[in-house]
Write a protein that holds these residues in place. Structure first.
Motif, PDB file in Angstrom:
ATOM      1  N   ASN A 153       0.848  -1.190   0.000  1.00  0.00           N
ATOM      2  CA  ASN A 153       0.000   0.000   0.000  1.00  0.00           C
ATOM      3  C   ASN A 153       0.887   1.245   0.000  1.00  0.00           C
ATOM      4  O   ASN A 153       2.103   1.165   0.186  1.00  0.00           O
ATOM      5  CB  ASN A 153      -0.976  -0.009   1.192  1.00  0.00           C
ATOM      6  CG  ASN A 153      -0.276  -0.140   2.533  1.00  0.00           C
ATOM      7  OD1 ASN A 153       0.748   0.486   2.773  1.00  0.00           O
ATOM      8  ND2 ASN A 153      -0.821  -0.971   3.414  1.00  0.00           N
ATOM      9  N   VAL A 154       0.280   2.386  -0.240  1.00  0.00           N
ATOM     10  CA  VAL A 154       1.045   3.624  -0.429  1.00  0.00           C
ATOM     11  C   VAL A 154       1.781   4.016   0.839  1.00  0.00           C
ATOM     12  O   VAL A 154       2.910   4.516   0.785  1.00  0.00           O
ATOM     13  CB  VAL A 154       0.114   4.760  -0.912  1.00  0.00           C
ATOM     14  CG1 VAL A 154       0.881   6.079  -1.027  1.00  0.00           C
ATOM     15  CG2 VAL A 154      -0.496   4.407  -2.267  1.00  0.00           C
ATOM     16  N   ASN A 155       1.183   3.786   1.989  1.00  0.00           N
ATOM     17  CA  ASN A 155       1.845   4.130   3.240  1.00  0.00           C
ATOM     18  C   ASN A 155       3.149   3.352   3.410  1.00  0.00           C
ATOM     19  O   ASN A 155       4.149   3.885   3.892  1.00  0.00           O
ATOM     20  CB  ASN A 155       0.897   3.858   4.419  1.00  0.00           C
ATOM     21  CG  ASN A 155       1.424   4.381   5.730  1.00  0.00           C
ATOM     22  OD1 ASN A 155       1.709   3.630   6.643  1.00  0.00           O
ATOM     23  ND2 ASN A 155       1.570   5.694   5.845  1.00  0.00           N
ATOM     24  N   SER A 156       3.155   2.092   2.985  1.00  0.00           N
ATOM     25  CA  SER A 156       4.382   1.289   3.043  1.00  0.00           C
ATOM     26  C   SER A 156       5.455   1.867   2.134  1.00  0.00           C
ATOM     27  O   SER A 156       6.642   1.858   2.468  1.00  0.00           O
ATOM     28  CB  SER A 156       4.088  -0.154   2.621  1.00  0.00           C
ATOM     29  OG  SER A 156       3.171  -0.764   3.487  1.00  0.00           O
ATOM     30  N   VAL A 157       5.034   2.360   0.964  1.00  0.00           N
ATOM     31  CA  VAL A 157       5.996   2.978   0.046  1.00  0.00           C
ATOM     32  C   VAL A 157       6.583   4.239   0.678  1.00  0.00           C
ATOM     33  O   VAL A 157       7.784   4.513   0.562  1.00  0.00           O
ATOM     34  CB  VAL A 157       5.342   3.309  -1.315  1.00  0.00           C
ATOM     35  CG1 VAL A 157       6.361   3.931  -2.265  1.00  0.00           C
ATOM     36  CG2 VAL A 157       4.746   2.058  -1.944  1.00  0.00           C
ATOM     37  N   TRP A 158       5.744   4.991   1.380  1.00  0.00           N
ATOM     38  CA  TRP A 158       6.219   6.198   2.064  1.00  0.00           C
ATOM     39  C   TRP A 158       7.340   5.834   3.037  1.00  0.00           C
ATOM     40  O   TRP A 158       8.405   6.465   3.046  1.00  0.00           O
ATOM     41  CB  TRP A 158       5.071   6.880   2.817  1.00  0.00           C
ATOM     42  CG  TRP A 158       5.450   8.221   3.388  1.00  0.00           C
ATOM     43  CD1 TRP A 158       5.274   9.434   2.821  1.00  0.00           C
ATOM     44  CD2 TRP A 158       6.112   8.460   4.648  1.00  0.00           C
ATOM     45  NE1 TRP A 158       5.782  10.426   3.644  1.00  0.00           N
ATOM     46  CE2 TRP A 158       6.298   9.861   4.760  1.00  0.00           C
ATOM     47  CE3 TRP A 158       6.567   7.635   5.675  1.00  0.00           C
ATOM     48  CZ2 TRP A 158       6.915  10.443   5.866  1.00  0.00           C
ATOM     49  CZ3 TRP A 158       7.186   8.216   6.780  1.00  0.00           C
ATOM     50  CH2 TRP A 158       7.344   9.608   6.867  1.00  0.00           C
ATOM     51  N   PHE A 159       7.121   4.817   3.856  1.00  0.00           N
ATOM     52  CA  PHE A 159       8.137   4.407   4.828  1.00  0.00           C
ATOM     53  C   PHE A 159       9.406   3.929   4.129  1.00  0.00           C
ATOM     54  O   PHE A 159      10.521   4.209   4.578  1.00  0.00           O
ATOM     55  CB  PHE A 159       7.590   3.298   5.729  1.00  0.00           C
ATOM     56  CG  PHE A 159       6.738   3.801   6.861  1.00  0.00           C
ATOM     57  CD1 PHE A 159       7.274   4.624   7.832  1.00  0.00           C
ATOM     58  CD2 PHE A 159       5.407   3.451   6.958  1.00  0.00           C
ATOM     59  CE1 PHE A 159       6.501   5.096   8.892  1.00  0.00           C
ATOM     60  CE2 PHE A 159       4.609   3.917   8.006  1.00  0.00           C
ATOM     61  CZ  PHE A 159       5.169   4.737   8.970  1.00  0.00           C
ATOM     62  N   PRO A 203       6.236  -1.773  -4.444  1.00  0.00           N
ATOM     63  CA  PRO A 203       5.173  -1.651  -5.456  1.00  0.00           C
ATOM     64  C   PRO A 203       3.966  -0.827  -5.042  1.00  0.00           C
ATOM     65  O   PRO A 203       3.299  -0.231  -5.893  1.00  0.00           O
ATOM     66  CB  PRO A 203       4.779  -3.109  -5.716  1.00  0.00           C
ATOM     67  CG  PRO A 203       5.929  -3.921  -5.215  1.00  0.00           C
ATOM     68  CD  PRO A 203       6.480  -3.161  -4.056  1.00  0.00           C
ATOM     69  N   GLY A 204       3.640  -0.799  -3.749  1.00  0.00           N
ATOM     70  CA  GLY A 204       2.482  -0.033  -3.310  1.00  0.00           C
ATOM     71  C   GLY A 204       1.162  -0.635  -3.744  1.00  0.00           C
ATOM     72  O   GLY A 204       0.114  -0.003  -3.601  1.00  0.00           O
ATOM     73  N   THR A 260      -0.876  10.896  -3.639  1.00  0.00           N
ATOM     74  CA  THR A 260      -0.466  12.230  -3.187  1.00  0.00           C
ATOM     75  C   THR A 260       0.378  12.144  -1.910  1.00  0.00           C
ATOM     76  O   THR A 260       1.222  13.001  -1.663  1.00  0.00           O
ATOM     77  CB  THR A 260      -1.698  13.117  -2.922  1.00  0.00           C
ATOM     78  OG1 THR A 260      -2.572  12.455  -1.990  1.00  0.00           O
ATOM     79  CG2 THR A 260      -2.459  13.379  -4.219  1.00  0.00           C
ATOM     80  N   GLU A 261       0.165  11.086  -1.127  1.00  0.00           N
ATOM     81  CA  GLU A 261       0.895  10.916   0.142  1.00  0.00           C
ATOM     82  C   GLU A 261       2.408  10.825  -0.069  1.00  0.00           C
ATOM     83  O   GLU A 261       3.180  11.214   0.805  1.00  0.00           O
ATOM     84  CB  GLU A 261       0.389   9.640   0.838  1.00  0.00           C
ATOM     85  CG  GLU A 261       1.044   9.346   2.168  1.00  0.00           C
ATOM     86  CD  GLU A 261       0.559   8.031   2.778  1.00  0.00           C
ATOM     87  OE1 GLU A 261       1.207   7.565   3.720  1.00  0.00           O
ATOM     88  OE2 GLU A 261      -0.445   7.482   2.304  1.00  0.00           O
ATOM     89  N   VAL A 310       8.797  11.380  -3.524  1.00  0.00           N
ATOM     90  CA  VAL A 310       9.179  11.008  -4.894  1.00  0.00           C
ATOM     91  C   VAL A 310       9.928  12.165  -5.550  1.00  0.00           C
ATOM     92  O   VAL A 310      10.977  11.981  -6.178  1.00  0.00           O
ATOM     93  CB  VAL A 310       7.935  10.608  -5.718  1.00  0.00           C
ATOM     94  CG1 VAL A 310       8.282  10.496  -7.197  1.00  0.00           C
ATOM     95  CG2 VAL A 310       7.380   9.278  -5.213  1.00  0.00           C
ATOM     96  N   ARG A 311       9.406  13.373  -5.382  1.00  0.00           N
ATOM     97  CA  ARG A 311      10.065  14.553  -5.967  1.00  0.00           C
ATOM     98  C   ARG A 311      11.475  14.729  -5.403  1.00  0.00           C
ATOM     99  O   ARG A 311      12.419  15.071  -6.109  1.00  0.00           O
ATOM    100  CB  ARG A 311       9.218  15.797  -5.685  1.00  0.00           C
ATOM    101  CG  ARG A 311       9.776  17.080  -6.310  1.00  0.00           C
ATOM    102  CD  ARG A 311       8.888  18.271  -6.014  1.00  0.00           C
ATOM    103  NE  ARG A 311       7.675  18.258  -6.802  1.00  0.00           N
ATOM    104  CZ  ARG A 311       6.450  18.086  -6.308  1.00  0.00           C
ATOM    105  NH1 ARG A 311       6.277  17.888  -4.998  1.00  0.00           N
ATOM    106  NH2 ARG A 311       5.388  18.090  -7.086  1.00  0.00           N
ATOM    107  N   GLN A 312      11.630  14.429  -4.126  1.00  0.00           N
ATOM    108  CA  GLN A 312      12.899  14.639  -3.440  1.00  0.00           C
ATOM    109  C   GLN A 312      13.922  13.539  -3.746  1.00  0.00           C
ATOM    110  O   GLN A 312      15.121  13.821  -3.878  1.00  0.00           O
ATOM    111  CB  GLN A 312      12.630  14.683  -1.928  1.00  0.00           C
ATOM    112  CG  GLN A 312      13.856  14.814  -1.051  1.00  0.00           C
ATOM    113  CD  GLN A 312      13.505  14.654   0.422  1.00  0.00           C
ATOM    114  OE1 GLN A 312      12.344  14.706   0.808  1.00  0.00           O
ATOM    115  NE2 GLN A 312      14.514  14.429   1.248  1.00  0.00           N
TER     116      GLN A 312
END
Length: 453
Positions: A338-344, A428-429, A367-368, A373-375
């Protein structure tokens, strides 16, 4: 359900690890057990049922036998919206989960139960390792290892460390862990909760529903969803927080300050440098604090804690280092579904990153992770059948977004864009089922492709 209720009819719906475990325990405790699976039963589970003399069916449900049950154990993978469950509910038969059924036969043993949207498996394994290294009679159960019920039937222990999902918590009626850990809550599995996030949140908090003041509830102070729930609901257990904020718990708890992990319990302090933890990343600091607090509650000495923390390697497919090839690091975080896992995962990267992203999208909101990603991300390699949501989300953030059709192709594409000092991160998210059997299969194919570069 007590031991003297001999030959009462127990029906198990689902014949995977949890269902078979409940069946074996039920048979051992004198129930008349029947297992019913709507699909095909895997050979190892069929063999276990036959070895224990347990009647079963596959490929459908004989509703006359199912509805004749005195009690039903429902495997966590079966949704309430299925026909069999609608008929069971209409009949008013008691339904419980496998962890609930096991709990009724646990005796004097003690339980540490861990839930959360992310980090459950790592925290469960770390907690188990902390207890095992300290010489405790302990078993690793739940979503990792044997089912809780099977462990009780075949080799009962003094301690059980259980990874618990929201699905398993949905059908508890008395399950009461001595120590409950709630790591975080982010939207997941909402299709099972009428697409209402508040239903999923309530399900996670069921881990503490039957706890008493003598029990402990270890919980993430930095999670806004958790804090909002706690502001309007009372918890009976003794609550202990862990945090990375400046709002350090006044009493018992865990916190990170100036590169040091501090754990305070019962008037005693334990601290160590986060750089000495073998599992890296901010999320693993959270996991370590939670596991460390539970270990101190269990009575483990500080020296033993330090030994385990400095050698615990983590789990496969969870930010797993694979190899460094010509200065490029390859990291397998296939469990990031999930996206939160990708964030971590991205948060823990300290090098320019080529991100392999995509799979079976569960309606992700990217968006999270836009800022990270930009950084940090130089290029995105897509690994899903439908990659349009990824292109739409990141086209204005990342110049290079490539579609691939296999782990082999994704690894080669990522490597072609990587330079000395970069990292290729599989996070993968998304679920894996569009191209792979499961997240393990995806991770193994990724590792194999890296080894073949």
């Amino acid at each position: 359900m007590s031991n003297n209720e001999t030959l009462k009819r127990l029906v198990i719906l689902g014949a995977a690890e949890s269902g078979v475990g409940a069946a074996i325990l039920g048979k051992a405790k004198g129930w008349n057990v029947f297992v019913s699976d709507g699909g095909k039963i895997k050979p190892q589970f069929k063999e276990a049922l036959e070895q224990n003399g347990i009647a079963y069916e596959e490929g459908g449900h004989s509703m006359d036998r199912v509805l004749a049950a005195d009690s039903i154990v429902k495997s966590p993978g079966i949704p309430e919206k299925t026909d069999v469950m609608k008929k069971v509910r209409a009949a008013g038969i008691e339904v419980c989960s496998e962890i609930e059924f096991g709990y009724r036969y646990k005796g004097d043993s003690r339980i540490i139960a861990i839930t959360g949207s992310n980090g459950k498996s790592t925290t469960t394994m770390l907690t188990y390792t902390l207890l095992k290294d300290a010489g405790y009679d302990v078993a690793l159960t739940g979503n990792i290892g044997y089912s809780f019920a099977r462990q009780i039937a075949e080799r009962p222990c003094e301690w059980y460390v259980i990874e618990v999902s929201s699905f398993q918590l949905d059908d508890i009626h008395s399950f009461r862990p001595d120590v409950a850990i709630l790591l975080n809550i982010t939207p997941d599995h909402l299709d099972r909760y009428e697409y209402k996030f508040e239903n999923y949140i309530a399900s996670k908090f069921r881990i503490t529903q039957y706890q008493k003041s003598t029990d402990h509830f270890i919980v993430n102070q930095d999670d806004k969803v958790i804090q909002e729930y706690l502001a309007t609901h009372s918890i009976h257990a003794t609550t202990i927080f862990f945090t990375m904020s400046n709002n350090i718990p006044e009493n018992d708890g865990g916190f990170i300050d100036d590169g040091m992990m501090h754990i305070r319990y019962n008037g005693e302090y334990f601290d160590m440098s986060i750089h000495d933890l073998t599992i890296k990343g901010k999320h693993n600091q959270y996991n370590s604090m939670a596991a460390g607090i539970s270990a101190r509650i269990a009575g483990i000495r500080k020296e033993k804690l330090r030994e385990t923390f400095t050698r615990f390697k983590g789990l496969a497919h969870r930010l797993e280092y694979v190899a460094t090839i010509r200065g490029v690091d390859f990291i397998n975080d296939s469990k990031a579904t999930n996206v939160n896992s990708v964030w971590f995962a991205l948060e823990s990267m300290d090098k320019p990153t080529i991100l392999i992203l995509g799979g079976q999208d569960k309606g992700n909101d990217y968006t999270e992770i836009l800022a990270l990603v930009r950084q940090k991300v130089k290029a995105i390699i897509c690994l899903g059948v439908d990659n349009k949501p990824i292109h739409d989300a990141f086209a204005h953030v990342v110049d290079t977004i490539i579609d691939t059709t296999s782990a082999h192709e994704a690894v080669h594409a990522a490597y072609s864009y990587a330079e000395n000092g970069d990292v290729v991160l599989l996070a993968p998210g998304c679920a894996s089922f569009d191209r792979f059997n499961n997240f393990e299969d995806r991770g193994e194919q990724f590792k194999e492709a890296v080894r073949n570069l």
